[in-house]
Motif scaffolding. Structure first.
Motif, PDB file in Angstrom:
ATOM      1  N   ALA A   1       0.840  -1.216   0.000  1.00  0.00           N
ATOM      2  CA  ALA A   1       0.000   0.000   0.000  1.00  0.00           C
ATOM      3  C   ALA A   1       0.868   1.256   0.000  1.00  0.00           C
ATOM      4  CB  ALA A   1      -0.933  -0.012   1.211  1.00  0.00           C
ATOM      5  N   ILE A   2       1.949   1.228   0.767  1.00  0.00           N
ATOM      6  CA  ILE A   2       2.829   2.413   0.825  1.00  0.00           C
ATOM      7  C   ILE A   2       3.485   2.633  -0.538  1.00  0.00           C
ATOM      8  CG2 ILE A   2       4.916   3.381   1.893  1.00  0.00           C
ATOM      9  CD1 ILE A   2       4.071   1.802   4.480  1.00  0.00           C
ATOM     10  N   LYS A   3       3.944   1.543  -1.137  1.00  0.00           N
ATOM     11  CA  LYS A   3       4.598   1.688  -2.460  1.00  0.00           C
ATOM     12  C   LYS A   3       3.586   2.169  -3.501  1.00  0.00           C
ATOM     13  CE  LYS A   3       8.366  -1.629  -2.072  1.00  0.00           C
ATOM     14  NZ  LYS A   3       8.735  -3.026  -2.296  1.00  0.00           N
ATOM     15  N   ASP A   4       2.412   1.524  -3.532  1.00  0.00           N
ATOM     16  CA  ASP A   4       1.410   1.877  -4.550  1.00  0.00           C
ATOM     17  C   ASP A   4       0.891   3.302  -4.370  1.00  0.00           C
ATOM     18  OD1 ASP A   4       1.792  -0.669  -5.355  1.00  0.00           O
ATOM     19  OD2 ASP A   4      -0.247  -1.394  -4.979  1.00  0.00           O
ATOM     20  N   SER A   5       0.874   3.780  -3.138  1.00  0.00           N
ATOM     21  CA  SER A   5       0.331   5.117  -2.884  1.00  0.00           C
ATOM     22  C   SER A   5       1.384   6.205  -3.043  1.00  0.00           C
ATOM     23  CB  SER A   5      -0.240   5.188  -1.464  1.00  0.00           C
ATOM     24  OG  SER A   5       0.812   5.042  -0.523  1.00  0.00           O
ATOM     25  N   SER A   6       2.645   5.805  -3.195  1.00  0.00           N
ATOM     26  CA  SER A   6       3.774   6.751  -3.238  1.00  0.00           C
ATOM     27  C   SER A   6       3.764   7.691  -2.039  1.00  0.00           C
ATOM     28  CB  SER A   6       3.755   7.603  -4.515  1.00  0.00           C
ATOM     29  OG  SER A   6       3.625   6.810  -5.630  1.00  0.00           O
ATOM     30  N   ALA A   7       3.312   7.187  -0.896  1.00  0.00           N
ATOM     31  CA  ALA A   7       3.265   8.045   0.298  1.00  0.00           C
ATOM     32  C   ALA A   7       4.668   8.220   0.872  1.00  0.00           C
ATOM     33  CB  ALA A   7       2.358   7.411   1.343  1.00  0.00           C
ATOM     34  N   ASP A   8       4.953   9.444   1.301  1.00  0.00           N
ATOM     35  CA  ASP A   8       6.228   9.637   2.000  1.00  0.00           C
ATOM     36  C   ASP A   8       5.994   9.804   3.510  1.00  0.00           C
ATOM     37  OD1 ASP A   8       5.141  12.133   2.014  1.00  0.00           O
ATOM     38  OD2 ASP A   8       6.714  13.092   0.825  1.00  0.00           O
ATOM     39  N   LEU A   9       4.713   9.784   3.888  1.00  0.00           N
ATOM     40  CA  LEU A   9       4.377   9.838   5.317  1.00  0.00           C
ATOM     41  C   LEU A   9       3.237   8.863   5.587  1.00  0.00           C
ATOM     42  CD1 LEU A   9       4.541  11.160   8.160  1.00  0.00           C
ATOM     43  CD2 LEU A   9       2.882  12.847   7.351  1.00  0.00           C
TER      44      LEU A   9
END
Ligand SMILES: Cc1cc2nc3c(=O)[nH]c(=O)nc-3n(C[C@H](O)[C@H](O)[C@H](O)COP(=O)(O)OP(=O)(O)OC[C@H]3O[C@@H](n4cnc5c(N)ncnc54)[C@H](O)[C@@H]3O)c2cc1C
Length: 318
Positions: A80-88
């Protein structure tokens, strides 16, 4: 605009308030708000998250995810973090998240901090603080990795009003992993009350309650205030109440708006778990009891005199 991913935890009544606090902080920051949730409740969580400002929700609604499994959850959270490109990433500092996110951080080479009580979040800045030494001081935490993960204690941030909004749902498939651990059964507590870590009001008792029967005088007070009951280790060890009610260093860390400590001396290990409470009221017959140094309001006297009177007074006004 940077992306912030909020990890959602739910109860039968919907998304937990602690997760709504984080969705609200994310929304108010002006960042692009994304959410993730796992298990069959995740579809409903995604819908609710949309109303709190999430633009997209990464979910895995497979029933395999209904109960926490560290291997499945960490694989999915990484995806999910990778797919969302979230940095936080924001999550509440629950038992589950404190087990999950160090694993996720290790996999992503991310920075993680837990048990935080202060969060100032803007579109391009983040300021995080957490208590140290049983709340005697606060540390400002600098997260220097590209991906930052912040786990916040509950009841620290306001929740926004519900608004119109819909989150686009992205369904992730459950990871095909040869699991090393398998949960065979989960025995849930029978209490209808909020868990201590989520509770807004806690009525807690210690050895000053004399015995298990004496402890029961706290129940009407807790009922009247819609509070969750807590305890010290002394009475947990003596078998008066179960361990899931223990507050402190080797119990739960709580951060309610109001903590009423009844017959509790205020040992450092107890304070370690409750000094983040907004308002502390202590009832103790010993005016020198250390709990009074932490309390905002102190009542010196016998709990068996004071608690029934307090209960009646609250009943009259609530
Ligand atoms: C490694 C370690 C970890 C620990 N972890 C925890 C933890 O997670 N949580 C925790 O709570 N403790 C923990 N402890 C234990 C801690 O040190 C204390 O022993 C414990 O918190 C004391 O519990 P208490 O306040 O109920 O009892 P006491 O210290 O015995 O205090 C009872 C209080 O009740 C008052 N009192 C008695 N009668 C009345 C009355 N009629 N009316 C009003 N007041 C009355 C007394 O004045 C006294 O202040 C830990 C200890 C160790 C060594």
């Amino acid at each position: 605009m940077s992306n912030v991913l909020v990890f959602l935890e739910s109860t039968n009544n919907g998304i937990k308030k602690s997760s709504l606090e984080l969705l609200s902080a994310a929304k108010n920051s002006g960042r692009n708000v994304l959410a993730c949730a796992f298990g069959e409740s995740s579809k409903a969580a995604a819908e609710e998250a949309g109303k709190y400002g999430a633009a997209k929700a990464f979910i895995c609604s497979d029933a395999k995810l209904n109960d926490y499994n560290s291997e499945l959850y960490s694989a999915l959270a990484v995806q999910a973090i990778k797919d969302s490109s979230a940095d936080l990433v924001l999550a509440s500092s629950s038992m589950l998240a404190r087990d999950l996110f160090p694993r996720v951080a290790a996999k992503l080479d991310a920075a993680v901090t837990s048990d935080c009580t202060d969060l100032e979040l803007t579109a391009d800045n983040i300021n995080v603080k957490k208590p140290l030494y049983s709340g005697k001081c606060k540390a400002q935490v600098e997260l220097s990795a590209d991906i930052k993960i912040v786990l916040m204690r509950a009841n620290q941030l306001p929740v926004n009003e519900l608004a119109d909004g819909t989150a686009e749902v992205v369904e992730l498939s459950a990871p095909e992993i040869d699991l090393k651990t398998l949960i065979k059964e989960v025995v849930k507590g029978t209490s209808e009350k909020l868990d201590l870590t989520e509770a807004n009001i806690i009525v807690s008792g210690g050895r000053g309650m004399r015995d298990p029967e004496g402890y029961k005088i706290l129940e009407p007070l807790a009922e009247t205030l819609n509070a969750t009951l807590g305890a010290t280790r002394a009475i947990v060890d003596d078998g008066w109440v179960p361990h899931n009610m223990q507050v402190g260093q080797t119990g739960k860390t709580v951060a309610p708006t109001l903590y009423i400590a009844c017959g509790i001396s205020g040992a450092i290990q107890h304070l370690a778990g409750m000094s983040g409470s907004k308002v502390i009221v202590a009832i103790n017959k010993d005016p020198e009891a250390p709990i009074f140094k932490k309390a905002n309001y102190g009542l010196v006297g016998d709990v068996f005199d004071i608690v029934p009177k307090l209960t009646e007074e609250f009943k009259a006004i609530l």
